[in-house]
Structures are given as structure tokens and as C-alpha cells.
Design a protein around this motif. Structure first.
Motif, short mmCIF file in Angstrom:
data_model
loop_
_atom_site.label_atom_id
_atom_site.label_comp_id
_atom_site.label_asym_id
_atom_site.label_seq_id
_atom_site.Cartn_x
_atom_site.Cartn_y
_atom_site.Cartn_z
N LEU A 100 -67.04 93.65 56.38
CA LEU A 100 -67.72 94.85 56.90
C LEU A 100 -67.08 95.33 58.20
CD1 LEU A 100 -69.73 93.92 54.76
CD2 LEU A 100 -71.59 94.50 56.31
N LEU A 101 -66.42 94.43 58.92
CA LEU A 101 -65.70 94.79 60.13
C LEU A 101 -64.20 94.67 59.90
CD1 LEU A 101 -67.93 92.96 62.79
CD2 LEU A 101 -68.03 95.35 62.08
N SER A 102 -63.74 95.22 58.79
CA SER A 102 -62.33 95.14 58.43
C SER A 102 -61.46 95.83 59.49
CB SER A 102 -62.10 95.78 57.06
OG SER A 102 -60.73 95.88 56.79
N THR A 147 -60.69 91.38 41.04
CA THR A 147 -61.28 90.33 41.88
C THR A 147 -62.75 90.63 42.13
OG1 THR A 147 -59.15 90.08 43.00
CG2 THR A 147 -61.05 89.10 44.08
N GLN A 148 -63.56 89.58 42.20
CA GLN A 148 -64.97 89.72 42.55
C GLN A 148 -65.08 89.67 44.06
OE1 GLN A 148 -67.88 90.28 40.81
NE2 GLN A 148 -68.76 90.45 42.85
N TYR A 149 -65.44 90.82 44.66
CA TYR A 149 -65.56 90.88 46.11
C TYR A 149 -66.86 90.18 46.56
CZ TYR A 149 -61.82 94.29 46.91
OH TYR A 149 -60.62 94.93 47.02
N VAL A 150 -66.78 89.53 47.72
CA VAL A 150 -67.96 89.01 48.41
C VAL A 150 -68.03 89.74 49.74
CG1 VAL A 150 -69.03 87.01 49.46
CG2 VAL A 150 -67.81 86.77 47.30
N ALA A 151 -69.16 90.41 50.00
CA ALA A 151 -69.30 91.20 51.21
C ALA A 151 -69.90 90.37 52.33
CB ALA A 151 -70.18 92.42 50.95
N GLY A 152 -69.48 90.66 53.55
CA GLY A 152 -70.03 89.96 54.71
C GLY A 152 -69.29 90.33 55.97
N TRP A 153 -69.67 89.70 57.06
CA TRP A 153 -69.03 89.95 58.34
C TRP A 153 -69.17 88.74 59.23
CZ3 TRP A 153 -71.81 89.89 62.97
CH2 TRP A 153 -73.20 89.85 62.83
N GLU A 154 -68.35 88.69 60.27
CA GLU A 154 -68.45 87.65 61.28
C GLU A 154 -67.87 88.19 62.57
OE1 GLU A 154 -66.31 84.33 59.84
OE2 GLU A 154 -64.40 85.39 59.64
N SER A 155 -68.46 87.77 63.68
CA SER A 155 -67.99 88.24 64.97
C SER A 155 -68.41 87.26 66.05
CB SER A 155 -68.55 89.63 65.28
OG SER A 155 -68.20 90.02 66.60
N THR A 156 -67.56 87.07 67.02
CA THR A 156 -67.87 86.20 68.15
C THR A 156 -68.72 86.92 69.17
OG1 THR A 156 -65.78 85.03 67.84
CG2 THR A 156 -66.85 84.78 69.99
N ALA A 180 -47.15 101.62 52.14
CA ALA A 180 -47.57 100.80 53.27
C ALA A 180 -49.09 100.69 53.34
CB ALA A 180 -47.01 101.39 54.58
N GLY A 181 -49.78 101.80 53.09
CA GLY A 181 -51.23 101.76 53.09
C GLY A 181 -51.78 100.88 51.99
N PHE A 182 -51.14 100.90 50.83
CA PHE A 182 -51.57 100.07 49.71
C PHE A 182 -51.39 98.58 50.03
CE2 PHE A 182 -51.16 98.00 45.59
CZ PHE A 182 -52.21 98.55 44.88
N LEU A 183 -50.32 98.27 50.77
CA LEU A 183 -50.04 96.87 51.08
C LEU A 183 -50.78 96.38 52.32
CD1 LEU A 183 -46.18 96.81 50.51
CD2 LEU A 183 -47.98 96.03 48.94
N LEU A 184 -51.30 97.30 53.16
CA LEU A 184 -51.91 96.90 54.42
C LEU A 184 -53.10 95.98 54.21
CD1 LEU A 184 -52.13 97.24 57.53
CD2 LEU A 184 -53.67 99.15 57.08
N ASP A 185 -53.98 96.33 53.32
CA ASP A 185 -55.20 95.55 53.14
C ASP A 185 -54.94 94.22 52.43
OD1 ASP A 185 -58.01 95.57 53.74
OD2 ASP A 185 -58.37 95.65 51.57
N ARG A 186 -53.72 94.03 51.92
CA ARG A 186 -53.39 92.76 51.28
C ARG A 186 -53.32 91.64 52.30
NH1 ARG A 186 -53.97 92.90 45.96
NH2 ARG A 186 -52.42 91.24 45.74
N ILE A 187 -53.23 91.99 53.58
CA ILE A 187 -53.18 90.97 54.62
C ILE A 187 -54.52 90.25 54.72
CG2 ILE A 187 -52.81 90.61 57.10
CD1 ILE A 187 -51.08 93.12 57.08
N ALA A 188 -55.60 90.97 54.45
CA ALA A 188 -56.93 90.38 54.55
C ALA A 188 -57.22 89.47 53.35
CB ALA A 188 -57.98 91.49 54.62
N ASP A 189 -58.38 88.80 53.41
CA ASP A 189 -58.79 87.92 52.31
C ASP A 189 -59.01 88.76 51.06
OD1 ASP A 189 -59.96 86.16 50.55
OD2 ASP A 189 -61.20 85.20 52.07
N PRO A 190 -58.27 88.51 49.96
CA PRO A 190 -58.39 89.35 48.77
C PRO A 190 -59.69 89.13 47.99
CG PRO A 190 -56.90 87.53 48.36
CD PRO A 190 -57.25 87.46 49.79
N HIS A 191 -60.53 88.18 48.42
CA HIS A 191 -61.75 87.89 47.67
C HIS A 191 -63.02 88.34 48.38
CE1 HIS A 191 -59.53 85.57 44.70
NE2 HIS A 191 -58.88 84.97 45.69
N ARG A 192 -62.88 89.09 49.46
CA ARG A 192 -64.09 89.54 50.15
C ARG A 192 -63.88 90.90 50.79
NH1 ARG A 192 -64.52 85.74 55.62
NH2 ARG A 192 -63.15 87.01 56.94
N VAL A 193 -64.99 91.60 50.99
CA VAL A 193 -64.99 92.86 51.73
C VAL A 193 -65.56 92.57 53.10
CG1 VAL A 193 -65.89 95.20 51.86
CG2 VAL A 193 -65.25 94.24 49.65
#
Length: 493
Positions: free
Chosen positions: A115-117, A220-229, A100-113
Motif C-alpha cells: 500500500l506504500l509502494s 500471481t496471487q497478490y497479498v495486500a498490506g503495508w509496513e512502516s517504522t 523501464a516503467g514495466f520493469l520498475l515494479d519488478r524490483i518489489a516483492d512480486p507476490h504482494r501489493v
């Protein structure tokens, strides 16, 4: 004795206690089992060059009884072979958590890290909250029964409650009693195993998330960043600085970050893409340090406790059943019944009757420790003093009431509640009917009034978590207590 031996001993005790008419196990069967066990225990002790112990005797005797029952009743043999509990849970839960832990992060965008995951921040935040709760529970005194409900612990301890068909009535009742009793007796061991498994599962879940990060980073080549309202760059920088402070302090070669870098990593800033390797390492190291390592240490402590309980199962051998068997091999010691009368002064005749009752319940060598009477309405703390009532040498503590008295919550109930809080072994209740019988001698409807009063007192005692035994101190033979059954202690919960 270890867990397996204790389980067999408790099973035999439940069967013998339910088989009061000796339909399943005759008196000859029981004597033969005791005689054989005594000889086998002596041989075992001679081989090991040590003295025969009660543990050795009980182990051999339970083996003899269970073997004989299995030979006579095939359905019981099937029950015996069936393992108790849900052993597969202890291995399945950590494995499922890892996946389950291995699959959890698959919900997010697989091409970026990010920072506020959210998944990674949740893993860290949830575990820190758990550590805080564990710390508070360890510091604040009180009942530490854990979060697991009795129903869950019962299922983990004994598994499915279904009994085999085609069993004699006494044997069926004995097995049903055994399942209930074993679930209660093994609760500390089951809690330790459950705690170990939960901590292992939490560590596996977090480890699975970290492995997912690195596995996707290989492909995959990760792209790091963040966004927040709602958060600006300064607030994000502060949050991440506190979050990664432990790993940046303990692992100097990990690269830190500045406010300007955080501002540049906002996805809306339209700056050139930045690789995510640094952030993968920061998150991975933080989860390993704050989640996986502490959880593994907690699992280790729980596993050591479970191992200790399994090797030295806490079976109370002061139970009258075990005392009677110990007496049969000369290994028993005189039992002590401590009696706490409430608003009830015993005369010489009733004092003698109390010794007879003790002998009935705890053996011929039983002694009575009669404490001063607690006056009606007096605070139990003042009358009995502070501290536990579980002193060494006392086999059973019993509160003594007169059946002629009317039970009152603020007096009799407060007395029982105090005894229950200060006695880990539980407290028995003796209800003496002699005064009521004396006053009503020759009156019509006396038996009905006695029966009604007994029902009232038993309901009252049950409400306060204790069980009552009715006695007649002037004529103990009128209310006999079977040796080995002992006095009624609080019901198993």
C-alpha cells in the motif's frame, strides 16, 4: 514557409554570406538562380491563380543553388542527403520509458501489493511536482526558456557537427555557420518537440508501471498490506485517503477503505491474507488519472505547437539578405532604420551620412527614423518611455555612439541593457568614428588609437550581448557595409 524550405533557404544564405569572394558561387551563378527562381515562382503562382510571393521565390532559388552545388561538389551532395538532428530520439525515448516503467515494479516483492509502494508513490508525487512547477512558470512572468540546455538543443537540432572533408574553404565556413544558425533558429521548434517527447515518455513510464501491476496479477496471487517504522495506521489511512480521493470521487464503483481495514492490513498484524485486487485497481486508476491523462494532454499541446512551427517556420524575412533578394523581384518594401543616439547630436552632414549608411546596409530605398538624443546619464526608461521597441514597420533598431566617448557600464551599458530587454529582434550598435578622426587629423599614431578604441568598444558591446558596426558618418565610403550583410546584430546564442 515550412521547416524543410526554411532549412534550405538558411543554408543558401549561410553559403552565400561566407562566399564573399564568389569562389564557390560566381556572380553569374547567383544571377542565374535568381532569374530562374523568379520565372518558376511566377509559373507556380499562375498555376495556383495567386500572386508570386517572396516565399515561393526563396524556395525556388534555394533549390536552384543547392542543386548546382551538389552537381559540382560530391561531398556537399553527401552533406545534403544527411538528415539533421537526432530524429530517432523522438520515438526511442517513449518506448524506452514504457519498458523501464514495466520493469520498475519488478524490483518489489512480486507476490504482494504494498500500500506504500515506493515506486508508485514516486511516480505520482514526481508528476504532481512537475505540474506545480509548470503552473508556477506559467503564472510568474519572466524568461521561459525551459529546462533544456543549449548544448542538448543544438545536438537535437543538427546532430553531429562533423562536416564533410574536401570542401572549399568558403563552403566549409558556410556550412559551419549554417549549423550554428539553424540550431538557434530552430530552437523553439526543438523545444516543442522535446516537450512533446518528455511528456509522452512520462506517460509511457507510468503506463508501463500500471501494465506491470496487472500483468503480474494475472500470473500471481497478490497479498495486500503495508509496513512502516514511522507511520501508524491513522497516518497511513489519511495519506491513502487523500491519494485515492480523485478516483474514488470520479469512479464510484471503486471500493473505498476504512481505518480498521488499514489497521488489519499491517503485515505485522498476523491477520489472514487479503487479496490485492482492490488496491491494484486503486493505484492503476490513480496513475492513469493523475499521470497518464495529464501528460498525454500536455504532449498533445506541445505536438500541436511543434506542428504549427514546422508548417510556418518563423524565419525573419526582414533580414537584409532577404530584403535584397526581394528587391530583385520587385517584392521588397522600403526598410526602416531606427536610430537612437546616446549623448550624441548629429549635424546636417552626419545626418546625410546616416542615410547613406542605411542605404548601404538595407537597400537604396531605406529610410531613417532618427529619435531624439538620449542625454548622458539619463535613465533610458525616462528618455525612451516604457514598452517594447518592436513596433511594426521598423526593420532594425540601432544605438548610435561616438567612438570618441569612453564606454561606461553605468551609462552606456545600462542603455544597451535596456534596449536588449525591450527588443525581441535584437539591437544593432553604430560606432561613429568621424569625431575622433576630425580631432586627431594630422596627429601621429591616429590609426593605432582608433584601432584600440574600436577594440575597447567591441569588447564592451560583446559583454552587454550586442555587436557593433563601425561607421564614418562624414565619409560613409571609408567604412562600407556590404548590402545583404546588414548591420551586426547580437551574436547567435
Amino acid at each position: 514557409m515550412n521547416e524543410q524550405v526554411a532549412r534550405r533557404v538558411v543554408l543558401v544564405r549561410s553559403i552565400e554570406s561566407a562566399d564573399t569572394a564568389h569562389e564557390v558561387l560566381s556572380e553569374d551563378d547567383r544571377k542565374y538562380a535568381s532569374r530562374s527562381a523568379r520565372e518558376l515562382a511566377a509559373w507556380q503562382a499562375a498555376d495556383s491563380k495567386s500572386a508570386a510571393t517572396q516565399d515561393h521565390f526563396l524556395q525556388q532559388r534555394s533549390d536552384q543553388v543547392l542543386k548546382r552545388l551538389a552537381e559540382r561538389i560530391p561531398a556537399f551532395a553527401t552533406f545534403q542527403k544527411r538528415g539533421l538532428g537526432l530524429h530517432g530520439v523522438w520515438l526511442a525515448l517513449p518506448l524506452l520509458a514504457l519498458v523501464a516503467g514495466f520493469l520498475l515494479d519488478r524490483i518489489a516483492d512480486p507476490h504482494r501489493v504494498d500500500l506504500l509502494s515506493a515506486p508508485l508513490l514516486f511516480i505520482i508525487g514526481w508528476n504532481l511536482l512537475v505540474y506545480l512547477v509548470l503552473l508556477v512558470r506559467a503564472v510568474i512572468p519572466g524568461r521561459k526558456t525551459g529546462w533544456a540546455r543549449p548544448g542538448l538543443l543544438h545536438r537535437l537540432s543538427v546532430g553531429k557537427a562533423a562536416l564533410p572533408r574536401k570542401l572549399p574553404g568558403p563552403l566549409s565556413r558556410g556550412l559551419a555557420n549554417f549549423l550554428e544558425e539553424w540550431a538557434v533558429l530552430s530552437e523553439p521548434l526543438t523545444r516543442a518537440r522535446l516537450s512533446r517527447t518528455v511528456h509522452l515518455s512520462a506517460a509511457a513510464f507510468a503506463l508501463g508501471a500500471v501494465l506491470s501491476l496487472y500483468w503480474r496479477g494475472l500470473l500471481t496471487q497478490y497479498v495486500a498490506g503495508w509496513e512502516s517504522t514511522f507511520l501508524d495506521a491513522g497516518q497511513v489511512h489519511t495519506l491513502l485517503s487523500w491519494l485515492f480521493l480523485p478516483v474514488l470521487t470520479l469512479i464510484p464503483y471503486l471500493q473505498g477503505f476504512s481505518l480498521a481495514e488499514i489497521e488489519a492490513l499491517r503485515f505485522s498484524a498476523r491477520t489472514p491474507a487479503v487479496g490485492g485486487e482492490r488496491w491494484v485497481h486503486l493505484y492503476g486508476a490513480t496513475i492513469l488519472l493523475l499521470v497518464v491523462l495529464p501528460r498525454l494532454l500536455l504532449a498533445l499541446f506541445a505536438a500541436l505547437r511543434a506542428r504549427r512551427l514546422a508548417r510556418r517556420f518563423p524565419l525573419e524575412l526582414e533580414h537584409p539578405y532577404f530584403r535584397r533578394l526581394a528587391d530583385s523581384i520587385g517584392a521588397g518594401t522600403a526598410a526602416t532604420l531606427r536610430v537612437l543616439p546616446y549623448s550624441f547630436t548629429l549635424d546636417e552632414a552626419r545626418d546625410r551620412g546616416l542615410w547613406t549608411v542605411a542605404a548601404m546596409a538595407l537597400g537604396a530605398q531605406a529610410r531613417v527614423l532618427l529619435r531624439p538624443t538620449v542625454p548622458y546619464g539619463e535613465e533610458p526608461k525616462e528618455a525612451l518611455g516604457e514598452g517594447s521597441l518592436d513596433e511594426a514597420g521598423v526593420t532594425v533598431t540601432a544605438a548610435l555612439f561616438s567612438l570618441s566617448a569612453t564606454p561606461e557600464k553605468e551609462n552606456h551599458g545600462a542603455f544597451l541593457d535596456y534596449l536588449g530587454r525591450h527588443s525581441k529582434r535584437g539591437v544593432a550598435v553604430l560606432l561613429d568614428e568621424s569625431s575622433l578622426v576630425e580631432r586627431g587629423a594630422g596627429q601621429a599614431g591616429l590609426e593605432a588609437r582608433i584601432t584600440e578604441r574600436i577594440a575597447l568598444w567591441r569588447q564592451f558591446c560583446s559583454f552587454h550581448g550586442v555587436a557593433a558596426t563601425v561607421v564614418n558618418l562624414l565619409d560613409p565610403a571609408k567604412r562600407p557595409i556590404e548590402l545583404g550583410a546588414g548591420l551586426a546584430l547580437p551574436e547567435l546564442r
